[in-house]
Design a protein around this motif. Sequence first.
Motif, PDB file in Angstrom:
ATOM      1  N   PRO A  21       0.922  -1.128   0.043  1.00  0.00           N
ATOM      2  CA  PRO A  21       0.066  -0.062   0.150  1.00  0.00           C
ATOM      3  C   PRO A  21       0.858   1.440  -0.035  1.00  0.00           C
ATOM      4  O   PRO A  21       0.561   2.137  -0.610  1.00  0.00           O
ATOM      5  CB  PRO A  21      -0.908  -0.035   1.285  1.00  0.00           C
ATOM      6  N   GLU A  22       1.892   1.379   0.695  1.00  0.00           N
ATOM      7  CA  GLU A  22       2.725   2.530   1.009  1.00  0.00           C
ATOM      8  C   GLU A  22       3.735   2.780  -0.058  1.00  0.00           C
ATOM      9  O   GLU A  22       4.085   3.781  -0.570  1.00  0.00           O
ATOM     10  CB  GLU A  22       3.505   2.652   2.415  1.00  0.00           C
ATOM     11  N   THR A  23       4.414   1.565  -0.674  1.00  0.00           N
ATOM     12  CA  THR A  23       5.478   1.954  -1.559  1.00  0.00           C
ATOM     13  C   THR A  23       5.082   1.649  -3.078  1.00  0.00           C
ATOM     14  O   THR A  23       5.590   2.300  -4.116  1.00  0.00           O
ATOM     15  CB  THR A  23       6.789   1.319  -1.209  1.00  0.00           C
ATOM     16  N   GLU A  30      -1.876   3.672  -8.121  1.00  0.00           N
ATOM     17  CA  GLU A  30      -3.029   2.792  -7.565  1.00  0.00           C
ATOM     18  C   GLU A  30      -3.570   3.321  -6.092  1.00  0.00           C
ATOM     19  O   GLU A  30      -2.732   3.814  -5.448  1.00  0.00           O
ATOM     20  CB  GLU A  30      -2.806   1.286  -7.614  1.00  0.00           C
ATOM     21  N   ASP A  31      -4.805   2.958  -5.731  1.00  0.00           N
ATOM     22  CA  ASP A  31      -5.182   3.241  -4.311  1.00  0.00           C
ATOM     23  C   ASP A  31      -4.761   2.162  -3.624  1.00  0.00           C
ATOM     24  O   ASP A  31      -4.912   0.870  -3.795  1.00  0.00           O
ATOM     25  CB  ASP A  31      -6.674   3.181  -4.305  1.00  0.00           C
ATOM     26  N   PRO A  32      -4.127   2.797  -2.531  1.00  0.00           N
ATOM     27  CA  PRO A  32      -3.595   1.718  -1.493  1.00  0.00           C
ATOM     28  C   PRO A  32      -4.566   0.633  -0.944  1.00  0.00           C
ATOM     29  O   PRO A  32      -4.184  -0.417  -0.640  1.00  0.00           O
ATOM     30  CB  PRO A  32      -3.010   2.585  -0.364  1.00  0.00           C
ATOM     31  N   GLY A  33      -5.818   1.123  -0.865  1.00  0.00           N
ATOM     32  CA  GLY A  33      -7.032   0.243  -0.308  1.00  0.00           C
ATOM     33  C   GLY A  33      -6.915  -0.946  -1.182  1.00  0.00           C
ATOM     34  O   GLY A  33      -7.342  -2.042  -0.590  1.00  0.00           O
ATOM     35  N   ILE A  39      -6.860  -7.036  -1.912  1.00  0.00           N
ATOM     36  CA  ILE A  39      -5.852  -8.324  -2.131  1.00  0.00           C
ATOM     37  C   ILE A  39      -5.344  -8.659  -0.670  1.00  0.00           C
ATOM     38  O   ILE A  39      -5.513  -9.860  -0.328  1.00  0.00           O
ATOM     39  CB  ILE A  39      -4.870  -7.826  -2.790  1.00  0.00           C
ATOM     40  N   GLY A  40      -5.167  -7.854   0.244  1.00  0.00           N
ATOM     41  CA  GLY A  40      -5.035  -8.244   1.478  1.00  0.00           C
ATOM     42  C   GLY A  40      -3.553  -8.510   1.933  1.00  0.00           C
ATOM     43  O   GLY A  40      -3.277  -8.956   3.235  1.00  0.00           O
ATOM     44  N   ILE A  41      -2.747  -8.030   1.143  1.00  0.00           N
ATOM     45  CA  ILE A  41      -1.134  -8.007   1.421  1.00  0.00           C
ATOM     46  C   ILE A  41      -0.628  -6.805   1.724  1.00  0.00           C
ATOM     47  O   ILE A  41      -0.860  -6.034   0.784  1.00  0.00           O
ATOM     48  CB  ILE A  41      -0.449  -8.821   0.310  1.00  0.00           C
ATOM     49  N   GLN A  42      -0.136  -6.463   3.207  1.00  0.00           N
ATOM     50  CA  GLN A  42       0.578  -5.642   3.375  1.00  0.00           C
ATOM     51  C   GLN A  42       2.061  -5.366   2.706  1.00  0.00           C
ATOM     52  O   GLN A  42       2.317  -4.436   2.094  1.00  0.00           O
ATOM     53  CB  GLN A  42       0.640  -5.231   4.890  1.00  0.00           C
ATOM     54  N   TYR A  43       2.766  -6.682   3.030  1.00  0.00           N
ATOM     55  CA  TYR A  43       4.107  -6.582   2.441  1.00  0.00           C
ATOM     56  C   TYR A  43       4.325  -7.977   1.694  1.00  0.00           C
ATOM     57  O   TYR A  43       4.065  -9.131   2.285  1.00  0.00           O
ATOM     58  CB  TYR A  43       4.904  -7.053   3.785  1.00  0.00           C
ATOM     59  N   GLU A 161       2.054  -9.273  -9.864  1.00  0.00           N
ATOM     60  CA  GLU A 161       2.886  -8.551  -9.327  1.00  0.00           C
ATOM     61  C   GLU A 161       2.703  -7.984  -7.938  1.00  0.00           C
ATOM     62  O   GLU A 161       3.401  -8.038  -6.953  1.00  0.00           O
ATOM     63  CB  GLU A 161       3.542  -7.478 -10.192  1.00  0.00           C
ATOM     64  N   ALA A 162       1.215  -7.971  -7.507  1.00  0.00           N
ATOM     65  CA  ALA A 162       0.549  -7.465  -6.412  1.00  0.00           C
ATOM     66  C   ALA A 162       0.828  -8.679  -5.416  1.00  0.00           C
ATOM     67  O   ALA A 162       0.456  -8.359  -4.132  1.00  0.00           O
ATOM     68  CB  ALA A 162      -0.645  -7.003  -6.602  1.00  0.00           C
ATOM     69  N   THR A 163       1.048  -9.857  -5.777  1.00  0.00           N
ATOM     70  CA  THR A 163       0.570 -11.104  -4.808  1.00  0.00           C
ATOM     71  C   THR A 163       2.205 -11.774  -4.732  1.00  0.00           C
ATOM     72  O   THR A 163       2.320 -12.880  -4.451  1.00  0.00           O
ATOM     73  CB  THR A 163      -0.290 -11.948  -5.446  1.00  0.00           C
ATOM     74  N   GLN A 164       3.236 -11.168  -5.032  1.00  0.00           N
ATOM     75  CA  GLN A 164       4.513 -11.881  -5.103  1.00  0.00           C
ATOM     76  C   GLN A 164       5.229 -12.123  -3.605  1.00  0.00           C
ATOM     77  O   GLN A 164       4.689 -11.528  -2.724  1.00  0.00           O
ATOM     78  CB  GLN A 164       5.749 -10.885  -5.409  1.00  0.00           C
TER      79      GLN A 164
END
Length: 445
Positions: A21-23, A30-33, A39-43, A161-164
């Motif tokens: 969300p932050e980086t 894109e929206d951090p939300g 997706i539910g992944i922070q890191y 890429e959002a789920t790596q």
Amino acid sequence: MTAVGIDAIEIRTGKLRLDLPETFAPAKGEDPGKYAKGIGIQYSSLPDVYEDIVTMGANAARELMDRRGLVPDDIGRIDVATESAFDNSKPVSTYIAGCLESVYDGDFHHANKGERKFACLSGTQSVDDAYNWIRAGRNRGRAALVIATDTALYARGDPGEATQGAGAVAMLIDEDPNIVALSTEQGYGSADETDFLKPNQQFPSVDGKRSIQVYLARMREALEDYESVAGDTHPDDFVYFPFHTPYPGMVRKAALLGYRHITRNTEVEEALAEDIGMQPREGDYGSREDYEEAIRGYMDELKETRRYQEWYERAIDPTVDISGQVGNWYTGSVHVARLSALRAAIENDVALAGEKLLVGSYGSGAQAEIHAETVQDGWHKEVDAVDVDQQLDGRYDLSFEEYELVHDAHNHEKEVDVDAFTQPSGEFVFTGWGRMNERRYEYVE
Ligand code: HMG
């Protein structure tokens, strides 16, 4: 019949992390939300330049062996599950055994070694192989080491890429296990699908939206198959439902479908009917479309009920906590989900010995497997010993530019010179290639 199952577990996360969300989100506009909630992944955990599937697997295995005071002679089998292998002939388990032999007296010359492939499912299939080997009485009193290790990287710009993620899970499979005993009953849902595959290429070809539908369809088939041998399932039969977690949002979808299935024809459906009516039955509708529309309406209401939300909070939420902090570990992911639930039980003082888990594994291509596990008396001590927080908190935070460098450093088609972001200490590291293009490793004090 002697219980067989998971006796000890250890994980090794990649030592870098990318804050989605932050980086990642701002860099992609894109929206951090989307990442924090959807997706539910922070890191995402990512490997430093000296880490790969061998180092993460060997480091997890070494930690497990040291903690349990094991030596190579105690291990009769080393199975590695991965979909990130770099060699079509020599199995990763030989590299890992080589690493371990460099730090222990003795060797693994009489241990059977192999490598299992079926996308994310093969971690569970390797546990199965070990279970069957022990049950068949071929283990000569020795345990099996199963290591699920992956670098789940996607091409840059791919929605995946959002789920790596990157990490390894090492498990000791033995008789009279400390953590969980596996059920003999299993269910399978399997079909020839082209939703996610890597035809001799490093990064997957993915039809993301379709992969979600295939996951749900195969899981449903596996659950029906499981029930055909174990009898109907009920939400109260299981304390947790650890499922393959490519990202927590996927499990959210699977949980809702699963709950509808396991509450059908039960007193739970009757109780819910007071607020949202009974579940639609196909025979009551003139066409398939009308029936499906009615189901969608029922599910929308079901997800808002207090009863469903309480079940979700108790039985599902605890399973996705680690995943939300590390991303997809492919073959290790369902085993991370189990660990996540057991850790939550420690935190919340839940007495688990004798309780059951319903474990749902999945691999694209595609196959789902469902079995039950019974938590054993020694679970608390074993799970408490895993240093999850220390590993997750110790990761280096990447900027977006650094993330791109790390991604390039692990891209087999690029040659870039990138300095390590962390300092290795007391671990196996990748040191480069040998004369036959083999990968080389050493232990750094
Ligand atoms: P996408 O199209 O970029 O994302 O890719 P999206 O637009 O669908 O958004 C994702 C979710 O965030 C959606 O939730 C949005 O509504 C929500 P949903 O509607 O699905 O419940 N969202 C927001 N929520 C709150 N605030 C916001 C916001 N914006 C959006 N502002 C996709 C998503 C999963 C397709 C992509 O990441 C992908 O292709 N991933 C790789 C494939 C994958 O993980 N598939 C899962 C099933 S297959 C599997 O598990 C096997 C696998 O592990 C491999 C193996 O077996 O080897 C992958």
